[in-house]
Scaffold this active site. Structure first.
Site, PDB file in Angstrom:
ATOM      1  N   ARG A  18       0.841  -1.198   0.000  1.00  0.00           N
ATOM      2  CA  ARG A  18       0.000   0.000   0.000  1.00  0.00           C
ATOM      3  C   ARG A  18       0.872   1.242   0.000  1.00  0.00           C
ATOM      4  NH1 ARG A  18      -1.021   0.430   4.624  1.00  0.00           N
ATOM      5  NH2 ARG A  18      -0.092  -1.498   5.335  1.00  0.00           N
ATOM      6  N   GLY A  19       0.268   2.354  -0.384  1.00  0.00           N
ATOM      7  CA  GLY A  19       0.976   3.628  -0.412  1.00  0.00           C
ATOM      8  C   GLY A  19       1.544   3.848  -1.806  1.00  0.00           C
ATOM      9  N   ALA A  20       1.255   5.020  -2.361  1.00  0.00           N
ATOM     10  CA  ALA A  20       1.597   5.269  -3.765  1.00  0.00           C
ATOM     11  C   ALA A  20       3.095   5.115  -4.042  1.00  0.00           C
ATOM     12  CB  ALA A  20       1.121   6.663  -4.156  1.00  0.00           C
ATOM     13  N   CYS A 127      -4.616   8.767   6.894  1.00  0.00           N
ATOM     14  CA  CYS A 127      -4.235   7.502   6.259  1.00  0.00           C
ATOM     15  C   CYS A 127      -2.813   7.114   6.677  1.00  0.00           C
ATOM     16  CB  CYS A 127      -4.381   7.584   4.748  1.00  0.00           C
ATOM     17  SG  CYS A 127      -4.378   5.965   3.938  1.00  0.00           S
ATOM     18  N   ASP A 196      -1.599  10.459  -3.898  1.00  0.00           N
ATOM     19  CA  ASP A 196      -1.598   9.363  -4.878  1.00  0.00           C
ATOM     20  C   ASP A 196      -1.367   9.921  -6.269  1.00  0.00           C
ATOM     21  OD1 ASP A 196      -3.341   8.213  -2.488  1.00  0.00           O
ATOM     22  OD2 ASP A 196      -2.509   6.540  -3.638  1.00  0.00           O
TER      23      ASP A 196
HETATM   24  P1  RI2 Z   1       2.963   7.437   0.276  1.00  0.00           P
HETATM   25  C1  RI2 Z   1      -2.051   5.814  -0.003  1.00  0.00           C
HETATM   26  O1  RI2 Z   1      -2.974   5.107  -0.772  1.00  0.00           O
HETATM   27  C2  RI2 Z   1      -2.693   6.954   0.755  1.00  0.00           C
HETATM   28  O2  RI2 Z   1      -3.710   7.597   0.020  1.00  0.00           O
HETATM   29  C3  RI2 Z   1      -1.485   7.826   0.958  1.00  0.00           C
HETATM   30  O3  RI2 Z   1      -1.827   9.146   1.319  1.00  0.00           O
HETATM   31  C4  RI2 Z   1      -0.871   7.747  -0.414  1.00  0.00           C
HETATM   32  O4  RI2 Z   1      -1.036   6.387  -0.817  1.00  0.00           O
HETATM   33  C5  RI2 Z   1       0.566   8.141  -0.502  1.00  0.00           C
HETATM   34  O5  RI2 Z   1       1.369   7.289   0.279  1.00  0.00           O
HETATM   35  P2  RI2 Z   1      -3.326   3.549  -0.475  1.00  0.00           P
HETATM   36  O6  RI2 Z   1      -2.320   2.722  -1.252  1.00  0.00           O
HETATM   37  O7  RI2 Z   1       3.435   7.263  -1.139  1.00  0.00           O
HETATM   38  O8  RI2 Z   1      -3.254   3.315   1.013  1.00  0.00           O
HETATM   39  O9  RI2 Z   1       3.292   8.800   0.805  1.00  0.00           O
HETATM   40  O10 RI2 Z   1      -4.714   3.359  -1.020  1.00  0.00           O
HETATM   41  O11 RI2 Z   1       3.436   6.330   1.175  1.00  0.00           O
END
Ligand code: RI2
Length: 308
Positions: A18-20, A127, A196
């Site tokens: 998870r996380g972009a 988040c 994202d």
């Molecule tokens: P970083 C996440 O999406 C959240 O929306 C978070 O703010 C964004 O990615 C950026 O994360 P998800 O994958 O790249 O949890 O800063 O749906 O770690």
């Protein structure tokens, strides 16, 4: 080794990754491994398989442009190569380069953003953004004394990961449910969220609820900062493309049988925050206004990072 790509795409789709930023690095790493282990030495089959691998990764989650930028940065040179060795080597080199740049960008954002936190401040985050948490942890590492409110971030409750990570780092952190944002905001000095996707006109697409934080921050005159590596900037939006907002399964919101079958459930994962609610975007190339996104993107395109 196509399996590595399929496994990575599955891990992204199921949100094990998870996380972009992490999604983008996982995509680049999968392409590097795919190229490294490729068994034949023919150029055309390699490019066909590389295209399929890219499409598999891109189909995993639709919203974060970081994945698109990672795939394109890793594969662009290969599609212009004149031999198998040149194509394979370029994927390995460019994917490795992307991942390294990505990690360094998060560190640079932490150093820049930490300057915006002062002793006695109250900070809010939403988040689980590695870029935003990098800022908060760096400010704490520098010895600043401040408090953090972290939202639960339904339905996946990524706020639990956030409070664990901040608590382990020794940060004074309080978990709040998403509906408590406006109540708490009156005491908040700065909000730090991740990204994202950032559009060419400076709008932020981030975890659903982000726009509510921005509105509440605007009302309370709290500063609202977006922590975004420049590979979260979307080249497609320059050409007018809309950002696809991912909708995920009903089961993430309610358990089977919990509500009547006739009730519909709408589960959008991201929302859009207009540029006018954003005080600044903290990037690895500096703190910029939302109005500068287009210029930075064009500079980056020229730099070859997001070459089409
Ligand atoms: P970083 C996440 O999406 C959240 O929306 C978070 O703010 C964004 O990615 C950026 O994360 P998800 O994958 O790249 O949890 O800063 O749906 O770690």
């Amino acid at each position: 080794m196509e399996d590595t790509v399929a496994v990575t795409a599955h891990r992204i789709r199921t949100m094990e990754v998870r996380g972009a930023g992490r999604i983008a690095r996982a995509g680049a790493d999968a392409l590097r491994d795919f190229a490294t282990a490729y068994s034949s030495t023919e150029l055309e089959p390699f490019l066909d398989d590389l295209k399929k691998a890219s499409e598999t990764l891109l189909a995993s989650r639709p919203t974060a442009v970081s994945l698109w930028n990672a795939v394109h940065a890793s594969t662009k040179a290969a599609f212009g190569a004149s031999s198998f060795d040149e194509a394979r080597d370029s994927v390995i080199r460019d994917a490795t380069d992307f991942s390294e740049r990505s990690s360094k960008a998060v560190d640079a954002i932490a150093r820049i953003g930490a300057k915006r936190i002062s002793d006695g401040d109250v900070v809010m985050t939403h988040c689980n953004s590695s870029a935003a948490l990098g800022v908060i942890k760096e400010a704490h590492r520098q010895g600043k004394d401040f408090k953090v409110f972290a939202t639960e971030s339904r339905p996946w409750r990524q706020g639990i990961f956030t409070v664990r990570e901040l608590a382990e780092a020794g940060v004074d952190v309080t978990l709040i449910i998403d509906s408590a944002v406006r109540t708490v905001m009156r005491d908040v000095d700065e909000v730090f969220v991740g990204a994202d996707t950032v559009t060419s006109h400076g709008a932020l697409v981030n975890k659903v609820g982000t726009s509510q934080l921005a509105l509440a921050a605007h009302e309370a005159r709290s500063r609202f900062y977006v922590c975004s590596e420049t590979y979260k900037f979307s080249p497609m939006t320059v050409l007018g493309d809309m950002v696809t907002i991912e909708e995920r399964d009903v089961s993430e919101v309610v358990a089977p049988g919990e509500i009547p079958d006739s009730v519909k459930v709408y589960n959008p994962v991201f929302d859009s925050t207009p540029a006018r609610y954003i005080d600044a975007i903290i990037t690895e190339v500096g703190m910029i206004s939302p109005g500068s996104v287009y210029d930075i993107m064009v500079r980056q395109l020229g730099d070859g990072i997001f070459k089409e």
